[in-house]
Design an enzyme around this catalytic site. Structure first.
Site, mmCIF file in Angstrom:
data_model
loop_
_atom_site.group_PDB
_atom_site.id
_atom_site.type_symbol
_atom_site.label_atom_id
_atom_site.label_comp_id
_atom_site.label_asym_id
_atom_site.label_seq_id
_atom_site.Cartn_x
_atom_site.Cartn_y
_atom_site.Cartn_z
ATOM 1 C CE LYS A 126 10.246 -0.927 19.018
ATOM 2 N NZ LYS A 126 10.578 -0.450 17.671
ATOM 3 C CG ASP A 166 9.445 2.828 18.330
ATOM 4 O OD1 ASP A 166 9.542 2.338 17.199
ATOM 5 O OD2 ASP A 166 8.343 2.953 18.903
#
Ligand code: NDP
Length: 443
Positions: A126, A166
């Protein structure tokens, strides 16, 4: 002291300043108790939990960029490559002022098990930045994205690490980052997913997380004698996940009555007008407070949260820790039968425990929102094949993957005598594959 407690205690000392990361690890490890206890000696000797909770590497970097007035700004860039035991690192990039190492580590840790649950060969990672895209011009967004990739490009690649979107990172940002990556590397690799349809993107990727959430929720409801049709649904958020979750819920015959953004929330008893929300959020990039201009009978609130509204199903789709214990109590008191997480870790641990205790079906995000990353993996397959599949083909694969995920975690929960505990089921099913792969590959 049990192996799990020893690992948790060490992490609490070492990462006392990373509350979101500690919360995510605690939630996963505690629910793995029966699996760890059954293999305690082997796992302790192999330091398996220590290896799974320490990222493979963490990259932090400076992102200097110039605004439209010529002012230079500096933000911090992050990429945490957490675990690649079962495939290249895969996980989104988040641009939001709240981003810090704790948040990126929690998201990366969750991503390992989520990606494992999809059944596809993708590891967990991430990244993101504390950059705030709100109110910035297209040119400023492009400047920032290019500068971000000027550094990150050294660490990513189609078989190495494949980022996606995201919060704050959608098609526009992915396009700018892909363009800069291509320029710097001189090749056209599938190094991002969520790309535009004209340059390697997959149909359904935009809708995938929201649609997948509903395919999962429908499978969970059916297994418990319910159906989406006719249900009243409360959704939080009004971004990518929330919009397409609401759309699919409506297609399945439900009525969506709420949505929210970071300033306030709307209640429309007649059912949300999704075309209006899309125009406000996707086209004008504006605020939900405008919604009452389209629907004068709807309510707009800046106090409280959507969970106070009477609903059958709650879909938290905005951000982490947005559904608290008092919200869980309100949902239970109003007769809610299911909560399914579209966002990552939106429900606090005490709220999750309360909902489960009340017999409310609870779908954890690492399973129920896995449709986005699963479709990203399908995008990677199409890029490798130099093919584009039809909308129907990708959508059918997504539905199949989400139903399989539900079956897998339902089975894992039953195997360990925790029928209906989908949190434990998701963690166990995700963990088993990663643990096996990690042990097989040696130290
Ligand atoms: P978007 O940026 O498209 O939308 C986020 C939404 O949440 C917006 O409505 C935003 O409000 C609201 N929001 C963001 N931060 C806060 C906050 N601190 N308090 C209240 N509301 C907030 O993001 P996504 O829809 O892509 O992501 C939403 C969630 O889903 C995140 O948890 C993400 O990690 C998760 N997720 C996303 C996937 C994807 O494919 N996009 C895949 C799997 C999970 P505003 O408009 O005011 O900013």
């Amino acid at each position: 002291m049990s192996y799990i407690n020893k690992v948790l205690d060490n992490l609490k000392v070492k990462f006392a300043d990373q509350p979101e990361f500690l919360q995510a690890v605690q939630e996963v490890l505690l629910s793995l108790t029966p699996v760890i206890e059954a293999n305690e000696e082997q796992y302790r000797k192999a330091a398996l939990l220590e290896r799974l909770t320490e990222p493979d590497r963490q990259i932090l970097f400076r992102v200097p960029w110039v605004d439209d007035k010529g002012q230079v700004h500096v933000n911090t860039g992050y990429r945490v490559q957490f675990n690649n035991a079962i495939g290249p690192y895969k996980g989104g990039l988040r641009f939001h002022p709240s981003v810090n190492l704790s948040i990126i580590k929690f998201l990366g840790f969750e991503q390992i098990f989520k990606n494992s649950l999809t059944g596809l060969p993708i590891g967990g990672g991430k990244g993101g930045s504390d950059f705030d895209p709100k109110g910035r011009s297209d040119n400023e967004i492009m400047n920032f994205c290019h500068s971000f990739i000027n550094e990150l490009h050294k660490y990513i690649g189609p078989d190495r690490d494949v980022p996606a979107g995201d919060i704050g990172v959608g098609g526009r940002e992915v396009g700018y980052m892909f363009g800069q990556y291509k320029k710097l590397n001189g090749n056209y690799g599938g190094v991002f997913t969520g790309k535009g349809l004209t340059f390697g993107g997959s149909l359904v990727r935009t809708e995938a997380t929201g649609y997948g959430l509903l395919y999962f929720t429908q499978a969970m409801l059916k297994a418990n004698g319910h159906d989406m049709s006719g249900k009243v649904v409360a959704v939080s958020g009004s971004g990518n996940v929330a919009i397409y979750a609401a759309q699919k819920a409506m297609q399945l015959g439900a009525k969506v009555v709420t949505m929210s953004d970071s300033i306030g929330w709307i209640y429309d008893a007649e059912g949300i007008d999704l075309a209006a929300v899309k125009e406000i959020k996707e086209v004008k990039r504006g605020r939900l407070s405008d919604y009452t201009n389209y629907r004068p009978n709807a309510e707009y609130h800046t106090e409280g949260r959507v969970w106070s509204v009477k609903c059958d199903i709650a879909l938290p789709c905005a951000t982490q820790n947005e559904l608290h214990l008092e919200d869980a109590k309100a949902l239970a008191a109003n007769g809610c039968i299911a909560v399914a997480e579209g966002a990552n870790m939106p429900t606090t641990m005490d709220a999750t425990a309360y909902l489960q205790k009340q017999g409310i079906l609870f779908a954890p995000g690492k399973a129920s929102n896995a449709g986005g990353v699963a479709t990203s993996a399908l995008e990677m397959s199409q890029n490798s094949e130099r093919l584009s599949w039809s909308f129907e083909e990708v959508d059918a694969k997504l539905k199949d993957i989400m139903e399989n995920i539900f079956a897998k975690l339902d089975d894992a929960a039953r195997r360990y005598g925790m029928e209906g505990n989908y949190v434990a089921g998701a963690n166990i099913a995700g963990f088993e594959k990663v643990a096996q792969a990690t042990l097989s590959q040696g130290i």
